[in-house]
Motif scaffolding. Structure first.
Motif, PDB file in Angstrom:
ATOM      1  N   PHE A 139      29.051 -40.203 -28.660  1.00 45.82           N
ATOM      2  CA  PHE A 139      29.939 -39.095 -28.353  1.00 45.82           C
ATOM      3  C   PHE A 139      30.090 -38.158 -29.546  1.00 45.82           C
ATOM      4  N   ILE A 140      30.246 -36.886 -29.241  1.00 42.62           N
ATOM      5  CA  ILE A 140      30.540 -35.897 -30.286  1.00 42.62           C
ATOM      6  C   ILE A 140      31.794 -35.149 -29.866  1.00 42.62           C
ATOM      7  N   ALA A 141      32.801 -35.171 -30.718  1.00 40.64           N
ATOM      8  CA  ALA A 141      34.066 -34.477 -30.463  1.00 40.64           C
ATOM      9  C   ALA A 141      33.992 -33.094 -31.095  1.00 40.64           C
ATOM     10  N   ILE A 142      34.302 -32.067 -30.297  1.00 42.56           N
ATOM     11  CA  ILE A 142      34.248 -30.693 -30.805  1.00 42.56           C
ATOM     12  C   ILE A 142      35.541 -29.967 -30.470  1.00 42.56           C
ATOM     13  N   GLY A 143      36.110 -29.316 -31.467  1.00 41.45           N
ATOM     14  CA  GLY A 143      37.337 -28.548 -31.243  1.00 41.45           C
ATOM     15  C   GLY A 143      37.725 -27.805 -32.504  1.00 41.45           C
ATOM     16  N   VAL A 144      38.730 -26.977 -32.365  1.00 40.87           N
ATOM     17  CA  VAL A 144      39.236 -26.208 -33.504  1.00 40.87           C
ATOM     18  C   VAL A 144      40.758 -26.218 -33.444  1.00 40.87           C
ATOM     19  N   VAL A 145      41.361 -26.666 -34.523  1.00 42.44           N
ATOM     20  CA  VAL A 145      42.829 -26.681 -34.628  1.00 42.44           C
ATOM     21  C   VAL A 145      43.198 -25.760 -35.784  1.00 42.44           C
ATOM     22  N   ILE A 146      43.865 -24.662 -35.466  1.00 37.64           N
ATOM     23  CA  ILE A 146      44.246 -23.682 -36.494  1.00 37.64           C
ATOM     24  C   ILE A 146      45.757 -23.742 -36.688  1.00 37.64           C
ATOM     25  N   ARG A 147      46.179 -23.860 -37.927  1.00 35.88           N
ATOM     26  CA  ARG A 147      47.599 -24.026 -38.233  1.00 35.88           C
ATOM     27  C   ARG A 147      48.419 -22.875 -37.649  1.00 35.88           C
ATOM     28  N   ARG A 174      32.667 -22.952 -40.964  1.00 33.60           N
ATOM     29  CA  ARG A 174      32.355 -24.351 -40.635  1.00 33.60           C
ATOM     30  C   ARG A 174      31.668 -24.498 -39.284  1.00 33.60           C
ATOM     31  N   ALA A 175      31.875 -23.514 -38.424  1.00 27.15           N
ATOM     32  CA  ALA A 175      31.271 -23.576 -37.088  1.00 27.15           C
ATOM     33  C   ALA A 175      29.828 -23.066 -37.081  1.00 27.15           C
ATOM     34  N   LYS A 176      29.535 -22.115 -37.938  1.00 27.20           N
ATOM     35  CA  LYS A 176      28.199 -21.501 -37.928  1.00 27.20           C
ATOM     36  C   LYS A 176      27.129 -22.496 -38.359  1.00 27.20           C
ATOM     37  N   ARG A 177      26.083 -22.554 -37.552  1.00 31.88           N
ATOM     38  CA  ARG A 177      24.958 -23.437 -37.865  1.00 31.88           C
ATOM     39  C   ARG A 177      24.298 -23.047 -39.175  1.00 31.88           C
ATOM     40  N   LEU A 212      34.307 -20.002 -31.253  1.00 31.35           N
ATOM     41  CA  LEU A 212      34.109 -21.028 -32.279  1.00 31.35           C
ATOM     42  C   LEU A 212      33.456 -22.276 -31.670  1.00 31.35           C
ATOM     43  N   ASN A 213      33.921 -22.625 -30.488  1.00 31.78           N
ATOM     44  CA  ASN A 213      33.305 -23.780 -29.816  1.00 31.78           C
ATOM     45  C   ASN A 213      31.831 -23.535 -29.489  1.00 31.78           C
ATOM     46  N   ASP A 214      31.543 -22.301 -29.091  1.00 27.15           N
ATOM     47  CA  ASP A 214      30.133 -21.991 -28.779  1.00 27.15           C
ATOM     48  C   ASP A 214      29.252 -22.232 -29.998  1.00 27.15           C
ATOM     49  N   LEU A 215      29.743 -21.851 -31.173  1.00 29.86           N
ATOM     50  CA  LEU A 215      28.964 -22.038 -32.408  1.00 29.86           C
ATOM     51  C   LEU A 215      28.822 -23.524 -32.750  1.00 29.86           C
ATOM     52  N   ASN A 239      32.744 -36.542 -35.357  1.00 32.56           N
ATOM     53  CA  ASN A 239      33.956 -35.727 -35.188  1.00 32.56           C
ATOM     54  C   ASN A 239      33.765 -34.327 -35.792  1.00 32.56           C
ATOM     55  N   ALA A 240      33.726 -33.337 -34.913  1.00 32.13           N
ATOM     56  CA  ALA A 240      33.696 -31.934 -35.365  1.00 32.13           C
ATOM     57  C   ALA A 240      34.910 -31.195 -34.827  1.00 32.13           C
ATOM     58  N   ILE A 241      36.060 -31.841 -34.952  1.00 29.41           N
ATOM     59  CA  ILE A 241      37.308 -31.144 -34.659  1.00 29.41           C
ATOM     60  C   ILE A 241      37.731 -30.490 -35.975  1.00 29.41           C
ATOM     61  N   LEU A 242      37.555 -29.172 -36.048  1.00 25.98           N
ATOM     62  CA  LEU A 242      37.926 -28.460 -37.273  1.00 25.98           C
ATOM     63  C   LEU A 242      39.439 -28.353 -37.378  1.00 25.98           C
ATOM     64  N   THR A 243      39.977 -28.649 -38.535  1.00 25.51           N
ATOM     65  CA  THR A 243      41.425 -28.514 -38.755  1.00 25.51           C
ATOM     66  C   THR A 243      41.585 -27.564 -39.944  1.00 25.51           C
ATOM     67  N   VAL A 244      41.903 -26.336 -39.642  1.00 21.12           N
ATOM     68  CA  VAL A 244      41.802 -25.273 -40.649  1.00 21.12           C
ATOM     69  C   VAL A 244      43.045 -24.390 -40.702  1.00 21.12           C
ATOM     70  N   GLU A 245      43.116 -23.634 -41.765  1.00 20.88           N
ATOM     71  CA  GLU A 245      44.268 -22.746 -41.973  1.00 20.88           C
ATOM     72  C   GLU A 245      44.137 -21.427 -41.201  1.00 20.88           C
ATOM     73  N   ASP A 246      42.888 -20.975 -41.012  1.00 17.35           N
ATOM     74  CA  ASP A 246      42.715 -19.673 -40.359  1.00 17.35           C
ATOM     75  C   ASP A 246      41.321 -19.576 -39.746  1.00 17.35           C
ATOM     76  N   GLU A 247      41.088 -18.506 -39.013  1.00 20.57           N
ATOM     77  CA  GLU A 247      39.829 -18.370 -38.283  1.00 20.57           C
ATOM     78  C   GLU A 247      38.641 -18.221 -39.220  1.00 20.57           C
ATOM     79  N   ALA A 248      38.869 -17.607 -40.367  1.00 21.57           N
ATOM     80  CA  ALA A 248      37.754 -17.436 -41.310  1.00 21.57           C
ATOM     81  C   ALA A 248      37.207 -18.793 -41.764  1.00 21.57           C
ATOM     82  N   GLN A 249      38.139 -19.712 -42.034  1.00 23.46           N
ATOM     83  CA  GLN A 249      37.708 -21.057 -42.434  1.00 23.46           C
ATOM     84  C   GLN A 249      36.944 -21.725 -41.289  1.00 23.46           C
ATOM     85  N   ALA A 250      37.424 -21.506 -40.069  1.00 25.76           N
ATOM     86  CA  ALA A 250      36.765 -22.112 -38.911  1.00 25.76           C
ATOM     87  C   ALA A 250      35.363 -21.552 -38.726  1.00 25.76           C
TER      88      ALA A 250
END
Ligand SMILES: Nc1c(NC[C@H](O)[C@H](O)[C@H](O)CO)[nH]c(=O)[nH]c1=O
Ligand SMILES: CC(=O)[C@@H](O)COP(=O)(O)O
Length: 141
Positions: free
Chosen positions: A61-69, A112-115, A15-18, A98-109
């Motif tokens: 600065f650009i913040a990148i991350g993924v937070v999955i519940r 949002r990650a795909k260009r 997800l981070n790579d995307l 800020n591109a720290i994704l805060t999502v319910e599941d990987e599908a949502q992430a």
């Protein structure tokens, strides 16, 4: 030409790579340089931005991350506190996207990650570029 630092919390590699692909494409399109630094998790991103901003080596600065519940309240802590830390830095005049994704599941992430879909990485890069332009317009630099 400006220099940006991408601060990524590498919790989910694919997800981070995307997200980074989207952010760097936006920076390349705008003719800006960038570096990438990795921290353990989203909670560490604001501190890393603060440390890097102190050096004066970066314009934005650009913040990148993924937070999955998960199962506990930690999702709220990580999501809310990483966002709050970045907002505090932004209100101190630091140009941040800020591109720290805060999502319910990987599908949502993934969406949002795909260009080619919601491109949150590119969106955050464009936000940081816009905030830097404001800093320059208001004479903060
Ligand atoms: N669960 C996730 C975390 N948790 C880790 C925290 O961000 C932090 O690194 C830890 O609490 C030590 O201070 N981080 C993410 O980026 N994504 C998650 O899904
Ligand atoms: C967002 C998180 O911190 C989460 O991944 C942790 O999972 P859990 O709440 O099940 O410990």
């Amino acid at each position: 030409m400006a220099k940006f630092l991408i601060v990524e919390a590498r919790f989910y590699d694919h997800l981070n790579d995307l997200l980074i692909e989207g952010a760097t494409a936006a920076l390349d399109d705008a003719g800006h340089k960038y570096e990438v630094v990795t921290v353990p998790g989203a909670l560490e991103i604001p501190g890393a931005v603060a440390l890097a901003a102190e050096t004066g080596r970066y314009d934005g600065f650009i913040a990148i991350g993924v937070v999955i519940r998960g199962e506990t309240y930690h999702f709220e802590v990580v999501s809310n506190e990483s966002a709050r830390g970045l907002m505090a830095l932004s209100m101190d005049g630091i140009a941040i996207g800020n591109a720290i994704l805060t999502v319910e599941d990987e599908a949502q992430a993934l969406t949002r990650a795909k260009r080619t879909e919601k491109d949150k990485g590119g969106e955050a890069a464009k936000a940081a570029i816009a905030m830097l332009a404001l800093r320059e317009r208001f004479g903060a630099i």
